[in-house]
Write a protein that holds these residues in place. Structure first.
Motif, mmCIF file in Angstrom:
data_model
loop_
_atom_site.group_PDB
_atom_site.id
_atom_site.type_symbol
_atom_site.label_atom_id
_atom_site.label_comp_id
_atom_site.label_asym_id
_atom_site.label_seq_id
_atom_site.Cartn_x
_atom_site.Cartn_y
_atom_site.Cartn_z
ATOM 1 N N ARG A 288 0.833 -1.209 0.000
ATOM 2 C CA ARG A 288 0.000 0.000 0.000
ATOM 3 C C ARG A 288 0.865 1.255 0.000
ATOM 4 O O ARG A 288 0.538 2.251 -0.661
ATOM 5 C CB ARG A 288 -0.937 0.008 1.210
ATOM 6 N N GLU A 291 2.029 2.092 -3.491
ATOM 7 C CA GLU A 291 0.974 2.709 -4.287
ATOM 8 C C GLU A 291 0.751 4.165 -3.884
ATOM 9 O O GLU A 291 0.691 5.067 -4.732
ATOM 10 C CB GLU A 291 -0.334 1.929 -4.128
ATOM 11 N N GLU A 292 0.657 4.409 -2.576
ATOM 12 C CA GLU A 292 0.356 5.754 -2.086
ATOM 13 C C GLU A 292 1.493 6.732 -2.360
ATOM 14 O O GLU A 292 1.253 7.895 -2.715
ATOM 15 C CB GLU A 292 0.069 5.691 -0.583
ATOM 16 N N THR A 294 3.885 6.567 -4.679
ATOM 17 C CA THR A 294 4.295 6.742 -6.080
ATOM 18 C C THR A 294 3.136 7.257 -6.934
ATOM 19 O O THR A 294 3.229 7.241 -8.164
ATOM 20 C CB THR A 294 4.815 5.420 -6.682
ATOM 21 N N ASP A 295 2.076 7.708 -6.277
ATOM 22 C CA ASP A 295 0.910 8.256 -6.986
ATOM 23 C C ASP A 295 0.366 7.277 -8.020
ATOM 24 O O ASP A 295 -0.024 7.671 -9.126
ATOM 25 C CB ASP A 295 1.267 9.580 -7.662
ATOM 26 N N GLY A 296 0.367 5.992 -7.666
ATOM 27 C CA GLY A 296 -0.230 4.987 -8.534
ATOM 28 C C GLY A 296 0.680 4.468 -9.632
ATOM 29 O O GLY A 296 0.228 3.741 -10.517
ATOM 30 N N PHE A 298 2.755 2.255 -9.269
ATOM 31 C CA PHE A 298 2.465 0.844 -9.022
ATOM 32 C C PHE A 298 1.260 0.774 -8.104
ATOM 33 O O PHE A 298 1.003 1.702 -7.329
ATOM 34 C CB PHE A 298 3.662 0.141 -8.366
ATOM 35 N N GLU A 299 0.528 -0.330 -8.167
ATOM 36 C CA GLU A 299 -0.632 -0.521 -7.303
ATOM 37 C C GLU A 299 -0.374 -1.677 -6.352
ATOM 38 O O GLU A 299 0.398 -2.601 -6.668
ATOM 39 C CB GLU A 299 -1.878 -0.810 -8.145
ATOM 40 N N ALA A 300 -1.034 -1.660 -5.208
ATOM 41 C CA ALA A 300 -0.834 -2.708 -4.213
ATOM 42 C C ALA A 300 -1.126 -4.084 -4.771
ATOM 43 O O ALA A 300 -0.449 -5.068 -4.454
ATOM 44 C CB ALA A 300 -1.717 -2.428 -2.986
ATOM 45 N N ARG A 301 -2.108 -4.171 -5.668
ATOM 46 C CA ARG A 301 -2.490 -5.481 -6.218
ATOM 47 C C ARG A 301 -1.407 -6.034 -7.169
ATOM 48 O O ARG A 301 -1.473 -7.188 -7.554
ATOM 49 C CB ARG A 301 -3.827 -5.382 -6.935
ATOM 50 N N ASP A 302 -0.459 -5.190 -7.562
ATOM 51 C CA ASP A 302 0.650 -5.683 -8.389
ATOM 52 C C ASP A 302 1.529 -6.675 -7.634
ATOM 53 O O ASP A 302 2.281 -7.439 -8.237
ATOM 54 C CB ASP A 302 1.534 -4.531 -8.872
#
Length: 304
Positions: A288, A291-292, A294-296, A298-302
């Protein structure tokens, strides 16, 4: 998984190690209030509970093989050791408060290149012939007086890839080391300790000042030699959790000489003992944070 009357969902039983006597003991992995925990019971020291994941959904996705799970393919399916690690010295040029191996400049043990050759051949004779990657660790392997000899020996014996765990101090100061090893461009990679960029981060986690400049110098020296670098960040709450995004972006901007970044929550072992096990950073929280921060990008679900 079975639900109990107390609202706890049992995930599995397993075997763990007592945090006091280090003896094997039975353990229970369970889900409670959206988190995954482990409770282990030592006959001598009683029950001990530790947080495994602060997001149960992330834990279960990883079990069935999410996007970042090793079990989705590759070496995990062939059931063999692909990497052999050799600790070629216990000596280090740092005395990191976070070191689980408790290495320091005072340690004396080291092996010779000939000993490494014998050990590697013995492992192959015992059924590890499929292992095609060697990882050199320590201590700090690059301060071993025969360091480059180990790398040469590994490739001479048919190893396909060599990884080196390093804090970057020696390689930052002595670019000629990596220049000598530049003949292995594409097959040699550095796992470079990079915990963040604030001086206070290095002071707290490594007990030393001025490390940031040396790590950048190591990356520049490696790039000049055609050697890839994998930054490895040890993450601790209250110290550098808020620098995760900076490290990921730094690695992203240096692609392709930097092909990834390894983010690992601090291990409370060795010198880095800690009684606040419920305040440790878990992998789901780390995902998380990426994601937070790097402004998206990468996403946590990656990651699971």
């Amino acid at each position: 998984m079975g639900a109990s009357d107390s609202g706890i969902d049992i995930i599995k039983t397993t075997t763990s190690i007592c945090g006091v006597c280090r003896k094997k003991c039975p353990a229970l992995v369970f889900q409670e209030a959206g988190r995954v925990l482990m409770e282990k019971t030592c006959p001598e020291h009683g029950k001990q509970t530790a947080l495994l994941m602060d997001d149960a959904a992330f834990y279960h996705r990883a079990l069935v093989g999410g996007p970042g799970a090793c079990s989705t393919g590759g070496c995990a399916l062939t059931n063999h050791s692909c990497t052999l690690m050799f600790e070629i010295t216990d000596r280090c040029n740092l005395t990191c408060p976070t070191c689980f191996a408790a290495s320091s400049p005072k340690e004396e043990r080291r092996i010779t290149v000939d000993t490494f050759r014998d050990q590697l051949q013995a492992l192959r004779d015992q059924g590890k012939s499929g292992a095609d990657v060697v990882q050199f660790s320590g201590g700090e392997p690059t301060i071993h007086p025969e360091f480059t000899g180990f790398v040469h020996a590994a490739f001479e014996m048919g190893v396909k890839q060599v990884f080196v765990n390093t804090n970057g101090i020696e390689l930052g100061r002595r670019p000629e080391i990596l220049q000598e090893l530049s003949v292995y461009s594409g097959r040699l990679q550095l796992y470079l300790q990079l915990d963040g960029f604030r001086p206070a981060t290095h002071d707290i986690l490594r007990g030393a000042k001025g490390l940031g400049e040396l790590k950048i110098a190591t990356m520049n020296n490696a790039h000049a030699a055609g050697i890839h670098v994998l930054p490895v960040m040890t993450v601790t709450r209250g110290v550098n959790l808020d620098e995760v995004g900076d490290v990921v972006r730094f690695a992203w901007e240096r692609h392709p000489s930097v092909k990834g970044v390894m983010l690992q929550p601090a291990m409370y072992s060795g010198r880095y003992s800690h009684d606040k096990l419920f305040e440790r950073v878990t992998l789901s929280e780390l995902a998380r944070a990426v994601e937070e921060q790097t402004d998206g990008l990468f996403e946590a679900r990656d990651f699971g």
